[in-house]
Design an enzyme around this catalytic site. Structure first.
Site, PDB file in Angstrom:
ATOM      1  N   GLU A   1       2.445  78.502  19.964  1.00  0.00           N
ATOM      2  CA  GLU A   1       2.788  79.254  18.756  1.00  0.00           C
ATOM      3  C   GLU A   1       2.569  78.389  17.516  1.00  0.00           C
ATOM      4  OE1 GLU A   1       6.268  82.330  18.114  1.00  0.00           O
ATOM      5  OE2 GLU A   1       6.911  80.286  18.348  1.00  0.00           O
TER       6      GLU A   1
ATOM      7  N   ARG B   1       4.015  83.902  22.715  1.00  0.00           N
ATOM      8  CA  ARG B   1       4.298  85.138  21.967  1.00  0.00           C
ATOM      9  C   ARG B   1       3.014  85.867  21.607  1.00  0.00           C
ATOM     10  NH1 ARG B   1       9.233  86.079  20.862  1.00  0.00           N
ATOM     11  NH2 ARG B   1      10.734  84.412  20.516  1.00  0.00           N
TER      12      ARG B   1
END
Ligand code: DGT
Length: 230
Positions: free
Chosen positions: A51, A104
């Site tokens: 991320e 994510r």
């Protein structure tokens, strides 16, 4: 080519259907996504996109993550529009290996985080509407599909303990209620599947357990996680 691959029964399903796979790793703040990604980073056919937290902390010198935590009302839109951009960049990044793993996705940014800010009065309706318009347009116009979601499912209490242990400066203000609210949104989205569309099949790993037990699960489920590309 893809069609030959599809017809070759010696190749395990679902690798047969498509040569390349994208796996999104989802779960609450502190649930262990980095541990998971570090583990699979060692697979030679897997590329991992962590991320972009570091880039959120330094946007031309501005720490948007810190601003968002310090004054959500003022900075949520700023932060979420930048998160959405960096997630989009990861989704469309050219894939070189058989499996691409993302920490994510643009989906959890919208369905969990933006939703949470809006629902709890930290984001005005007009900001929510603008982000939703962008999101809908990207879904139609950009290649942001994923093939599998791995949901690391941990209780908010476990996440809180892990956040405290890692002691990230920006997260010193995160209360348990924030994690509880995000947990419910992940559960609604990925387990109950009632609130928002789920873009891929979901593989759930119970992530409250200790690191070594969790790694055993990673190994047991390895073939499913890498979609047959083991
Ligand atoms: P891990 O390895 O499971 O402990 O993963 P984390 O906690 O390093 O990564 P993550 O994505 O749960 O969160 C990193 C930080 O960024 C955390 O303070 C929450 C925040 N964050 C991530 N995505 C979003 C978002 O879309 N909106 C908001 N408001 N915050 C976000």
């Amino acid at each position: 080519n893809a069609v030959e691959c599809y017809n070759d029964v010696s190749i395990p399903w679902p690798r047969r259907a498509k040569k390349k796979f994208t796996v999104a790793v989802e779960g609450n703040i502190g649930c262990g996504k980095s541990t998971f990604l570090n583990y699979f980073m060692k697979s030679s056919n897997t590329e991992v996109l962590m991320e972009p937290v570091n880039s959120w902390k330094s946007v031309q010198g501005h720490n948007t993550l810190e601003l968002m935590y310090k004054d959500s009302q003022r900075w949520s839109l700023t932060f979420q529009s930048y998160v959405q951009l960096t997630m989009l960049q990861n989704h469309v990044k050219k894939q070189r290996k058989a499996v691409k793993m993302m920490e994510r996705s643009i989906y959890s940014a919208k369905y969990c985080f933006v939703e949470n800010l809006y629902k709890n009065g930290m984001m005005p309706g007009v900001d929510y509407a603008v982000l939703s318009e962008w999101f809908a347009w990207m879904q139609k116009s950009c290649n942001i599909g994923v093939d599998l979601i791995v949901y690391l499912r941990a209780t908010p209490e476990t996440c809180m303990d892990r956040i405290r242990q890692r002691n990230r400066k920006e997260e010193s203000l995160v209360p348990l209620e924030y994690l509880e609210s995000l947990h419910e949104l992940h559960e609604d989205w990925l387990i109950h599947q009632t609130k928002f569309p789920v873009p891929a099949p979901v593989l759930v790993l119970e992530a409250d357990k200790g690191l070594s037990d969790l790694q055993l699960d990673f190994e047991t489920r390895r073939e499913e996680i890498l979609c047959g590309n083991v």
